[in-house]
Design an enzyme around this catalytic site. Structure first.
Site, PDB file in Angstrom:
ATOM      1  CE  LYS A  48      -0.250  -0.174   5.025  1.00 53.62           C
ATOM      2  NZ  LYS A  48      -0.986  -0.762   6.165  1.00 53.62           N
ATOM      3  CE1 TYR A 283      11.250  31.881   1.191  1.00 52.62           C
ATOM      4  CE2 TYR A 283      11.250  29.469   1.263  1.00 52.62           C
ATOM      5  CZ  TYR A 283      11.064  30.660   0.570  1.00 52.62           C
ATOM      6  OH  TYR A 283      10.690  30.622  -0.737  1.00 52.62           O
TER       7      TYR A 283
HETATM    8  C1  LIG Z   1      -0.193  -1.702   6.859  1.00 55.09           C
HETATM    9  C2  LIG Z   1      -0.783  -2.933   7.392  1.00 55.09           C
HETATM   10  C3  LIG Z   1       0.012  -4.068   7.627  1.00 55.09           C
HETATM   11  C4  LIG Z   1       1.516  -4.056   7.509  1.00 55.09           C
HETATM   12  O1  LIG Z   1       2.084  -3.536   8.695  1.00 55.09           O
HETATM   13  P1  LIG Z   1       3.699  -3.461   8.863  1.00 55.09           P
HETATM   14  O2  LIG Z   1       3.864  -3.007  10.263  1.00 55.09           O
HETATM   15  O3  LIG Z   1       4.157  -2.468   7.868  1.00 55.09           O
HETATM   16  O4  LIG Z   1       4.219  -4.815   8.597  1.00 55.09           O
HETATM   17  C5  LIG Z   1      -0.626  -5.236   8.005  1.00 55.09           C
HETATM   18  N1  LIG Z   1      -1.971  -5.265   8.159  1.00 55.09           N
HETATM   19  C6  LIG Z   1      -2.760  -4.200   7.955  1.00 55.09           C
HETATM   20  C7  LIG Z   1      -4.221  -4.309   8.143  1.00 55.09           C
HETATM   21  C8  LIG Z   1      -2.195  -2.998   7.576  1.00 55.09           C
HETATM   22  O5  LIG Z   1      -2.978  -1.936   7.386  1.00 55.09           O
END
Ligand SMILES: *Cc1c(COP(=O)(O)O)cnc(C)c1O
Length: 397
Positions: A48, A283
């Site tokens: 994601k 800035y």
């Molecule tokens: C993002 C996510 C993961 C992965 O988590 P990590 O800590 O990056 O391994 C797993 N399950 C869900 C539901 C998530 O949203």
């Protein structure tokens, strides 16, 4: 030094900034997680948010070549992106699927996370219209109080789901609230016990449902969370979720788990110049030179994901040393102090995130300076910066 001598020969000279994605390090991390999981447990690569800023297509292709079993995305748009990139393995949408997106999800052959009757009905209707099966993973609430169905409602939810033609209960999941932020896993163990009960109930009525709850920190610190599949994100990118996870893993596993950072962010110096004592930089005039200072101007800013909280506290790597950020990070530029380093050339490459020579700036280092978490540092790297695949830091298989 001429510009040519400092251009890395295999890099396009037409880029001001880019990220190198080390497929060898990614493969090594995938193998490491496979080695931590029991043989029957599938590994889902969570890709994601543009693969945590690493570039979804590059990461997914390399992970598919390495044989990961599944891809986790937040949204249906991301599932469609994976399909457009030619990924045809299992994809699960971890986030919310709106009723109006159901047909798109089915056409993308994505499994979806469900926890409301409305979603079930929408997917049953979409399945009727398209003739495609709707593979649903029931998300059970065990104490995170984010997305999820209350365990008390599970039975009636399953009654409804199993009565709907086209709906298949393909999985059951939950997500831990307090596993990466602490070395005390008592809350996670309570969630795990609740999940064991809820998933047994789902299995009793839908025997092929895949049970999954483990994220990176769970795999590293609580092996009992493995079940049928683990959803691993941050660890695949070679980043520890937190210092607490590193500490818990060291005490629990015996040997140190070797995670290799996958992303290196580089940029070319746009200008170098000397300023006199008493002159200001940037800035707000927040930095005032107390000595003759040689600046380098870096053509990257907070719009690229270089956090503005690094103003006055960040470093870039250059000529084997660290050049401190001077003054505020601008939208597209910032300035560093190179006075104590050998004189850099214009267009010379600096490293903003990653290793150069013996020095490194990790996502965790940046997070610590920004009062952030490493997830945030990489997830906000601008998707418009080119990601270039490289083969580098692979462990011998
Ligand atoms: C993002 C996510 C993961 C992965 O988590 P990590 O800590 O990056 O391994 C797993 N399950 C869900 C539901 C998530 O949203």
């Amino acid at each position: 030094m001429t510009i040519e001598e400092h251009r890395t020969p295999d890099r396009p000279a037409d880029l001001l900034t880019w990220m190198e994605i080390d497929a060898g390090a990614l493969r090594s991390n995938i193998r490491t997680f496979r080695g931590l999981l029991p043989p029957g447990t599938r590994l889902q690569a969570v890709v994601k948010s543009n693969a945590y800023g690493h570039g979804m297509e590059i990461v997914a292709r390399a992970a598919a070549e390495e044989g990961v079993d599944s891809f986790g995305v937040h949204a249906i748009e991301e599932a469609e992106r994976l399909r457009a990139a030619g990924i045809d393995g299992h994809v699960l949408v971890l986030g919310f699927a709106a009723a109006g997106q159901a047909r798109r999800a089915l056409r993308a052959r994505a499994d979806v996370t469900v926890y409301t009757p409305e979603t079930l009905d929408a997917f049953a209707a979409a399945s009727r219209e398209t003739g495609l099966p709707a593979r649903c993973h029931v998300k059970v609430e065990t104490g995170t109080n984010r997305q999820g169905l209350q365990p008390a409602d599970l039975d009636s939810f399953l009654d409804r789901a199993l009565a709907l033609p086209g709906i298949e209960i393909a999985g059951v999941s939950t997500h831990f609230a307090n596993i990466e932020d602490t070395t005390d896993h008592s809350y996670a163990r309570r969630q795990l016990a609740q999940f064991a009960d809820a998933s047994a109930l789902v299995r009793a009525r839908s025997p092929r449902a895949v049970r999954h709850c483990a994220c990176t920190a769970a795999v590293l610190t609580l092996p009992a969370t493995a079940f049928d599949m683990a959803r691993v994100g941050i660890g695949l990118y070679g980043i520890w979720p937190s210092r607490e996870t590193l500490a818990s893993s060291r005490t629990g596993q015996g040997g140190e788990v070797d995670l290799r950072p996958v992303l290196t962010w580089k940029a070319r110096i746009a200008q170098t110049k000397w300023i006199e004592p008493g002159e200001f930089v940037g800035y707000g005039c927040t930095f005032r030179a107390t000595r003759r200072t040689r600046l380098a101007v870096i053509p990257v800013g907070y719009a690229d994901g270089y956090d503005r909280r690094l103003s006055g506290v960040g470093h870039v790597l250059l000529r084997g040393g660290r050049a401190p950020v001077l003054g505020r990070i601008c939208m597209n530029l910032f300035m560093v102090d190179t006075t104590d380093l050998p004189p850099p050339a214009i267009e010379e490459t600096v490293t903003l995130l990653g290793a150069q020579g013996g020095e490194s700036v990790s996502a965790a280092d940046i997070a610590a300076r920004c009062n952030a978490i490493p997830y945030e540092i990489v997830a906000r790297l601008s998707p418009s910066i080119p990601r270039i695949p490289v083969q580098g830091n692979e462990a011998a298989p």
